[in-house]
Design a protein around this motif. Structure first.
Motif, PDB file in Angstrom:
ATOM      1  N   ALA A  31      81.982 -56.731  19.214  1.00 34.27           N
ATOM      2  CA  ALA A  31      80.642 -57.254  19.473  1.00 34.27           C
ATOM      3  C   ALA A  31      79.784 -56.247  20.214  1.00 34.27           C
ATOM      4  O   ALA A  31      80.269 -55.509  21.068  1.00 34.27           O
ATOM      5  CB  ALA A  31      80.741 -58.535  20.291  1.00 34.27           C
ATOM      6  N   ASP A  32      78.502 -56.236  19.871  1.00 37.23           N
ATOM      7  CA  ASP A  32      77.504 -55.476  20.617  1.00 37.23           C
ATOM      8  C   ASP A  32      76.891 -56.464  21.603  1.00 37.23           C
ATOM      9  O   ASP A  32      76.069 -57.302  21.222  1.00 37.23           O
ATOM     10  CB  ASP A  32      76.449 -54.918  19.678  1.00 37.23           C
ATOM     11  N   ILE A  33      77.308 -56.378  22.863  1.00 31.93           N
ATOM     12  CA  ILE A  33      76.883 -57.372  23.845  1.00 31.93           C
ATOM     13  C   ILE A  33      75.447 -57.154  24.316  1.00 31.93           C
ATOM     14  O   ILE A  33      74.910 -57.969  25.068  1.00 31.93           O
ATOM     15  CB  ILE A  33      77.844 -57.422  25.048  1.00 31.93           C
ATOM     16  N   SER A  34      74.797 -56.093  23.860  1.00 30.92           N
ATOM     17  CA  SER A  34      73.407 -55.860  24.221  1.00 30.92           C
ATOM     18  C   SER A  34      72.439 -56.515  23.234  1.00 30.92           C
ATOM     19  O   SER A  34      71.232 -56.451  23.424  1.00 30.92           O
ATOM     20  CB  SER A  34      73.121 -54.357  24.321  1.00 30.92           C
ATOM     21  N   ARG A  35      72.969 -57.172  22.182  1.00 34.14           N
ATOM     22  CA  ARG A  35      72.129 -57.827  21.161  1.00 34.14           C
ATOM     23  C   ARG A  35      72.681 -59.209  20.866  1.00 34.14           C
ATOM     24  O   ARG A  35      73.889 -59.426  20.892  1.00 34.14           O
ATOM     25  CB  ARG A  35      72.141 -57.008  19.870  1.00 34.14           C
TER      26      ARG A  35
END
Length: 54
Positions: A31-35
């Motif tokens: 997962a890209d936790i910034s999006r």
């Protein structure tokens, strides 16, 4: 060799991976936790191991 990757809209990202052992079969999650809603998962049994990535 690093893959040719471009961040969305030129912004940096914070990507993490984990094993989700919730109800049902365990899953490997990246997962890209910034999006919002930027993740992918696969059943842990089907995920490639470290040796497969070498």
């Amino acid at each position: 060799m690093a893959p040719d990757v471009t961040a969305a809209r030129g912004k940096g990202s914070d990507v993490m991976a984990s094993v989700d052992e919730g109800p049902g079969l365990p899953e490997f999650v990246i997962a890209d936790i910034s999006r919002d809603d930027a993740w992918v998962s696969i059943q842990l049994a089907d995920a490639p191991g470290l040796d497969d990535w070498r």
